[in-house]
Design an enzyme around this catalytic site. Structure first.
Site, mmCIF file in Angstrom:
data_model
loop_
_atom_site.group_PDB
_atom_site.id
_atom_site.type_symbol
_atom_site.label_atom_id
_atom_site.label_comp_id
_atom_site.label_asym_id
_atom_site.label_seq_id
_atom_site.Cartn_x
_atom_site.Cartn_y
_atom_site.Cartn_z
ATOM 1 N N ILE A 254 0.868 -1.168 0.000
ATOM 2 C CA ILE A 254 0.000 0.000 0.000
ATOM 3 C C ILE A 254 0.905 1.218 0.000
ATOM 4 C CG2 ILE A 254 -1.999 -1.109 1.059
ATOM 5 C CD1 ILE A 254 -1.248 0.010 3.729
ATOM 6 N N ASP A 255 0.416 2.307 -0.568
ATOM 7 C CA ASP A 255 1.241 3.506 -0.731
ATOM 8 C C ASP A 255 1.767 4.015 0.607
ATOM 9 O OD1 ASP A 255 0.700 3.404 -3.423
ATOM 10 O OD2 ASP A 255 -0.780 5.030 -3.392
ATOM 11 N N THR A 256 2.869 4.716 0.551
ATOM 12 C CA THR A 256 3.454 5.305 1.759
ATOM 13 C C THR A 256 2.443 6.182 2.487
ATOM 14 O OG1 THR A 256 5.683 5.274 0.792
ATOM 15 C CG2 THR A 256 5.295 6.813 2.608
#
Length: 222
Positions: free
Chosen positions: A55-57
């Site tokens: 999942i994105d930062t």
């Protein structure tokens, strides 16, 4: 270094509540990443756990870790077969027409010297499907529940921008980056089947920055 909340734990899996701002992979510029926490997340096991997905930062919420190679293989197969139920909350920076729908928009990755890399809608891209449902509106923003069927990079972010005409609040890549300190996306719930065993499942509390925008009463949307 903060401790990462554990939402689910058994002999095969951990689901942690990843805070926004923590990268899964070590940043090129340095700084903390999930790697810094893996030793502590062994929790008595010999092996360090391995992130099953990404999942994105900027994205907070449920992240699945496998505690052994056999479990990792099983979970990877479940993701590839689209058997995993993923529920996200996103704050869209504007009004959303309709109450629910499905975004079916193929995506490709492009890169330029000016803007770096990003995803774009492209007919010859990889198939990408996201189901959505409007939950609430306040302050000119809309809270939307997203259920991605596929798992492309930045899928929800680019789908929101293309389908609604508004990016997620705070998104610096597909929007103007204004209104929030991050792209407002939260991995609310994750359910991973595993044959005859009970599924690996968890729900991550709605974070404080969603509450601050007036979207705090949606911890358990249907």
């Amino acid at each position: 270094m903060i401790q990462l909340p554990i939402l689910f734990e058994d002999g095969e899996a951990l689901i942690i509540n990843k805070p926004a701002g923590l990268s899964i992979e070590r940043p090129r510029a340095g700084g903390l990443s999930l790697e810094n926490y893996l030793e502590a997340l062994k929790l008595g096991f010999q092996r360090v756990p391995v992130a099953v997905h990404r999942i994105d930062t900027d994205t907070s919420g449920c992240l699945l870790l496998a505690r052994n190679p056999k479990a990792l293989k099983r979970f990877n197969a479940a993701f590839e077969a689209r058997e995993v139920d993923k529920v996200y909350l996103g704050v869209v920076a504007g009004a959303v027409s309709g109450d629910a729908g499905t975004i079916d928009l193929a995506l490709s990755k492009i890169s330029s010297a000016e803007k770096g890399w990003r995803m774009i809608a492209a007919k010859k891209g990889k198939p990408s499907v996201t189901h959505w449902r409007k939950l609430a509106e306040t302050g000119g923003n809309t809270l939307v529940e997203f259920r991605p069927e596929t798992g492309r990079t930045h899928q929800i972010r680019i789908h929101a921008a293309e389908a609604f005409g508004h990016a997620l609040l705070g998104d610096p890549v597909y929007g103007d980056g204004k209104g929030a300190k991050r792209a407002m996306l939260h991995a609310l719930a994750l359910t991973v089947p595993r044959g005859d065993k009970p599924p690996v499942a968890a729900r991550a509390p709605v974070p404080a920055d969603f509450h601050a925008l007036g979207f705090g009463d949606v911890d358990h949307p249907a």
